[in-house]
Design a protein around this motif. Structure first.
Motif, short mmCIF file in Angstrom:
data_model
loop_
_atom_site.label_atom_id
_atom_site.label_comp_id
_atom_site.label_asym_id
_atom_site.label_seq_id
_atom_site.Cartn_x
_atom_site.Cartn_y
_atom_site.Cartn_z
N TRP A 193 0.83 -1.21 0.00
CA TRP A 193 0.00 0.00 0.00
C TRP A 193 0.86 1.26 0.00
N TYR A 194 2.06 1.15 0.58
CA TYR A 194 2.86 2.34 0.85
C TYR A 194 4.12 2.48 0.00
N VAL A 195 4.44 1.50 -0.80
CA VAL A 195 5.64 1.58 -1.62
C VAL A 195 5.33 2.37 -2.88
N ASP A 196 6.10 3.43 -3.09
CA ASP A 196 5.89 4.24 -4.30
C ASP A 196 7.14 4.32 -5.17
N GLY A 197 8.20 3.64 -4.76
CA GLY A 197 9.43 3.61 -5.55
C GLY A 197 10.32 4.81 -5.37
N ILE A 248 11.27 1.25 8.94
CA ILE A 248 10.28 0.79 7.96
C ILE A 248 8.91 1.36 8.31
N PHE A 249 8.53 1.25 9.57
CA PHE A 249 7.22 1.74 10.00
C PHE A 249 7.11 3.25 9.76
N MET A 268 4.68 7.53 7.05
CA MET A 268 5.06 8.94 7.01
C MET A 268 5.10 9.52 8.42
N GLY A 269 5.78 8.81 9.30
CA GLY A 269 5.91 9.26 10.69
C GLY A 269 4.61 9.22 11.46
N GLY A 270 3.66 8.40 11.01
CA GLY A 270 2.38 8.25 11.69
C GLY A 270 1.23 9.01 11.06
N ILE A 271 1.53 9.87 10.11
CA ILE A 271 0.48 10.67 9.46
C ILE A 271 -0.56 9.78 8.77
N ARG A 272 -0.09 8.77 8.07
CA ARG A 272 -1.02 7.86 7.39
C ARG A 272 -1.86 7.07 8.38
N TYR A 273 -1.33 6.79 9.55
CA TYR A 273 -2.07 6.06 10.57
C TYR A 273 -3.20 6.93 11.11
N VAL A 274 -2.90 8.15 11.45
CA VAL A 274 -3.89 9.05 12.05
C VAL A 274 -5.07 9.27 11.10
N GLY A 275 -4.79 9.38 9.81
CA GLY A 275 -5.85 9.65 8.84
C GLY A 275 -6.53 8.42 8.29
N ALA A 276 -6.17 7.24 8.78
CA ALA A 276 -6.70 5.99 8.24
C ALA A 276 -8.03 5.60 8.88
N SER A 277 -8.78 4.77 8.16
CA SER A 277 -10.02 4.22 8.70
C SER A 277 -9.66 3.24 9.82
N ALA A 278 -10.66 2.82 10.58
CA ALA A 278 -10.42 1.91 11.70
C ALA A 278 -9.81 0.59 11.23
N ARG A 279 -10.29 0.04 10.14
CA ARG A 279 -9.74 -1.24 9.69
C ARG A 279 -8.32 -1.09 9.13
N HIS A 280 -8.04 0.05 8.51
CA HIS A 280 -6.67 0.29 8.06
C HIS A 280 -5.73 0.52 9.24
N ARG A 281 -6.20 1.20 10.28
CA ARG A 281 -5.37 1.37 11.48
C ARG A 281 -5.05 0.02 12.12
#
Length: 102
Positions: free
Chosen positions: A26-30, A52-53, A58-71
């Motif tokens: 989901w997070y690899v963009d090359g 890696i995490f 992105m230092g947690g930014i993607r986690y904070v903005g994610a849906s519950a199942r993505h979190r």
């Protein structure tokens, strides 16, 4: 994949290699060639779980903005990384997909 993450959390298990590789995808963009995240996505080797995490979230930014199942998936990915730290590449990694358990 989400079902596996939910079950892993509920029963205190670690997600499969295939599930972890799917989440990483989901997070690899090359753009981070040679980074710890790039090495992980290519080989399954966890050089530094924290790096890696941080790269993938992105230092947690993607986690904070994610849906519950993505979190939940991101949390289970973190558990996976911590259990794999220091282990080398995984044979057959490129064929691992969610639902594939060794």
């Amino acid at each position: 994949m989400f079902t596996e993450c939910r079950a892993a959390r509920k029963y205190g298990l670690v997600i499969s290699d295939g599930c972890a590789r799917t989440i990483a995808g989901w997070y690899v963009d090359g753009s981070a060639t040679g980074s710890a995240g790039d090495v992980f996505h290519a080989t399954g080797e966890v050089i530094d779980a924290n790096r890696i995490f941080a790269e993938y979230t992105m230092g947690g930014i993607r986690y904070v903005g994610a849906s519950a199942r993505h979190r939940r998936a991101i949390e289970q990915f973190a558990v996976y990384l911590l259990t794999r730290t220091g282990r080398g590449p995984i044979p057959g990694w490129s064929s691992c997909r969610a639902g594939f358990r060794r």
